[in-house]
Design an enzyme around this catalytic site. Sequence first.
Site, PDB file in Angstrom:
ATOM      1  N   GLY A 262       0.794  -0.997  -0.142  1.00 28.10           N
ATOM      2  CA  GLY A 262      -0.055   0.006   0.068  1.00 28.10           C
ATOM      3  C   GLY A 262       0.802   1.321   0.102  1.00 28.10           C
ATOM      4  O   GLY A 262       0.780   2.212  -0.573  1.00 28.10           O
ATOM      5  N   ALA A 263       1.990   1.194   0.858  1.00 27.40           N
ATOM      6  CA  ALA A 263       2.875   2.452   0.732  1.00 27.40           C
ATOM      7  C   ALA A 263       4.150   1.888   1.729  1.00 27.40           C
ATOM      8  O   ALA A 263       4.007   0.823   2.305  1.00 27.40           O
ATOM      9  CB  ALA A 263       2.085   3.455   1.563  1.00 27.40           C
ATOM     10  N   ASN A 266       9.792   4.855   4.105  1.00 33.75           N
ATOM     11  CA  ASN A 266      11.081   5.499   4.065  1.00 33.75           C
ATOM     12  C   ASN A 266      11.383   6.742   4.692  1.00 33.75           C
ATOM     13  O   ASN A 266      10.493   7.586   4.377  1.00 33.75           O
ATOM     14  CB  ASN A 266      11.638   5.375   2.683  1.00 33.75           C
ATOM     15  CG  ASN A 266      11.062   4.199   1.715  1.00 33.75           C
ATOM     16  OD1 ASN A 266      11.352   3.176   2.041  1.00 33.75           O
ATOM     17  ND2 ASN A 266      10.276   4.713   1.009  1.00 33.75           N
ATOM     18  N   GLU A 299       1.668   5.800   7.426  1.00 32.63           N
ATOM     19  CA  GLU A 299       3.112   5.824   7.106  1.00 32.63           C
ATOM     20  C   GLU A 299       3.696   6.992   7.768  1.00 32.63           C
ATOM     21  O   GLU A 299       4.848   7.116   8.150  1.00 32.63           O
ATOM     22  CB  GLU A 299       3.012   6.136   5.562  1.00 32.63           C
ATOM     23  CG  GLU A 299       2.494   4.953   4.759  1.00 32.63           C
ATOM     24  CD  GLU A 299       2.884   3.548   5.104  1.00 32.63           C
ATOM     25  OE1 GLU A 299       4.218   3.347   5.652  1.00 32.63           O
ATOM     26  OE2 GLU A 299       2.003   2.595   4.989  1.00 32.63           O
ATOM     27  N   HIS A 302       4.587   5.976  11.300  1.00 32.14           N
ATOM     28  CA  HIS A 302       5.810   5.067  11.196  1.00 32.14           C
ATOM     29  C   HIS A 302       7.149   6.029  11.456  1.00 32.14           C
ATOM     30  O   HIS A 302       8.134   5.174  11.861  1.00 32.14           O
ATOM     31  CB  HIS A 302       6.064   4.298  10.126  1.00 32.14           C
ATOM     32  CG  HIS A 302       5.449   3.129   9.931  1.00 32.14           C
ATOM     33  ND1 HIS A 302       5.445   2.184  10.810  1.00 32.14           N
ATOM     34  CD2 HIS A 302       4.573   2.426   8.936  1.00 32.14           C
ATOM     35  CE1 HIS A 302       4.986   0.948  10.595  1.00 32.14           C
ATOM     36  NE2 HIS A 302       4.277   1.109   9.482  1.00 32.14           N
TER      37      HIS A 302
END
Length: 852
Positions: A262-263, A266, A299, A302
């Site tokens: 999905g993504a 980084n 994301e 994260h």
Amino acid sequence: MSNVQTTYLKDYKAPEFGIKNCDLVFELFEDYTQVTNMMSIVKVDKNSKNIVLNSVDLELTELYLNDLKLKDTRYIIDKETLTVLDVPDDFKLIIINKIYPHLNSELDGLYKSGDIFCTQNEPEGFRRITPYLDRPDVMAVFKTTLVANREKYPILLSNGNTASSFKLDDGRHGITWDDPHPKPAYLFALVAGDLGVVKDTFKTASAKIVRLNIYTDKGNESKCKHAMKSLKEAMLWDEEKYGREYDLTLYNIVAVDSFNMGAMENKGLNIFNSAYVLADEDTATDANFMGIQSVIAHEYFHNWTGNRITCRDWFQLTLKEGLTVFRDQCFSADLNSKEVQRIEDVKALRERQFVEDASPTAHPIQPNSYMAINNFYTATVYEKGAEIIRMIHTLLGEENYRKATDLYFESFDGQAVRTDDFLWAMSKASGVDLKAFETWYHQSGTPKLHVEERYENGEYKLTLTQKVPNAVDGSEQKPYYYPLKIALLSDNGKEILAETLIVSKDKEEFVYKLKSKPVLSINRDFSAPVIVEQKENNYPFLMKFDKNSFVKYESTQSFGVLTIESIMEGKVVDEEYIKSFESLLNTDIDLSYKALLLELPTVSTLMQRQTEVDFELIYEAKEKLELHIATKFQDKLLDIYKKYHKPTCKDIDAKSIGERSIKNRCLKLLSALKNDEVIELANNQYNESITMTDRAVALDILENISPAFAEIAQADFYKKYKDDTLVMNKYFSILAASHREGTLDRVMALQNDNAYNELVPNLVRSLIGVFARNYKHFHAKDGYGYKFVVDKIIDIDKINPQMASGLAGAFKIYEKMNIENKKAMKTELDRVVSTQSISKNVYEIVSKIIKI
């Protein structure tokens, strides 16, 4: 495939070497990329003589140790490693190698998505870029220089902040990126392309200005507004809820079409599947908008729960994923409807994770072993992992949970840690002993809770018995420790008490002194991921009176399940259920929540309760109930539909989404009638509505009840959107999920459609993947559905093993199938494991299913 190696958690060894700095230079050309990798390395274990670097499919050009060019007698290259012999305690290593991104169909490492260079390195993609200690517990400071044709690749991105840029005389240019935060290689990223960009800024709590950029194919910039809004909302939420502020001055997102996941989070450069970035009312559904909000936040979150603190090894994957899923679920609940969000989260858990937990591929959220780590990016690690964090939150309470996460961040920032370290922080800060709770991390399967009630002489006794399944290998497992929210209601629906019990033993009793027998409301808010089995139930009462939104929904679903199961046994439709359903129709509540209450149990829900699955029987009974409801409540359903059908409304606020949810639920229920009036309503909705939500629902209904009108609408849809891959995903999904006869033939033919491309994971998921979840046709008794999907698994495995193993997951219910289907399945799965070139990704899944 008997030579496939298994990796075990018990064999973990700390790295023998550390990497202080990694300076990379990428010279990007159309037919190859040259990578220069300059590493400062220190020996951690002084007894180690040789350094073994992970290296897959790399063409080594030159190798230098402390500026001395090494001859091939000083190093060894094999299929998966590069070993440099007799290295000193502290040294520099320079490696120059070639890779071929345009030929990389696995989408792992550095590859091309259309005309864009991009990377996917989690979990083990970096070793396909350059030789490295490709493991999450080796963290280094990265500096990256990208060099490419400046006309074709004007945008050059990597992690961190820009340090410098330059132009070359040959029409090429370069940019150097500096990331000050040590990170493992899986968080490295680069992107090069000719991209459009949407820019904004965010002012942090400490008044720092962060530049925000979302990059996408030119022409799609207007579809990035919702993603940017969601990003800023996530940044603010994380500051307020967790005290976490962003740590760089730049945050970039890039949307690409070809992406396995999905993504990817980084550091400072999130690469996204375009499905989770691009949206406008014409091309995206309300569910798409909600999904983008959730994944953008996931994301971003994260950055702290995954990047600043990462996993020691891949067995700890739930450390970052379970925690971050919990965080994004809470974020979505705070921004939208808590009730609806919780129900949607539980629905997803049961549809995917409960099925996984009941299959031969069941595993703990912290697995003990794996053949291919890509196979453990599962609903168990993610969604069940989130439920386990939610239980910790319940046990600690909001205030102690915040203290505990603060301690976690303070103690382990910049480190690669274990789930044990997270549990230590939770216990240390709160004073709550979580030792007994560790069982959730190490056992598989979904526990059941058997409930018995007795009322005598003013005493109400609640007896709870845990029924813990054996592990996949047949070994017995221990009872669980978990919070269980309950309430006791009087006969007029008033709460007598509401409390959180602690369940910790095989069997235990809870006794209450009461004047009359209460009605039990159990597992409120789905406080524990268990299956509740009750000897007694009073679903109509709870549907009417329970103030807990989840239990009201749960009672509605449970009553629906029992009603359909009685029809499967040849009984008539339960009129008490019909009366309860009618009361829901007349209830004045939040419309999105009401739409969920009116949803009948899914085929997956019904299938999970059967000892031996027969989908034909399930579909026949469910369709009978649907027709009964549509016939009896036709006028009421039509009234609701007409009241809330607003074809020119394209707003995505809660009110508008709720109105679309309820009227589309009513239209779907009415579609069981398959009469001219409903066909006309659906056809008019397709032609008049301006939102993709309404058009997609109408197209789906027409596909299933009116082939003639469907053909016209589909032709119109195709003509309008054939060049928009994201919308074509919806088109293929609707056709692949169809219940009409001939669906398999149409799916096979669609593989030759100009809009379909087997190299694009989203398209494969929307056509082949959706068909594999089409229980009616995939599980047809003739076995042709199985043959087709296995053919695709074998073919796609040669291109993209990760996609192929995902498709193989459709066979996880093998053990529960009836004899006829099971035999057909086994024939096809035997073909998979006998294919000599099959990947370890696919082999691991299939070998577990058929127990090789």
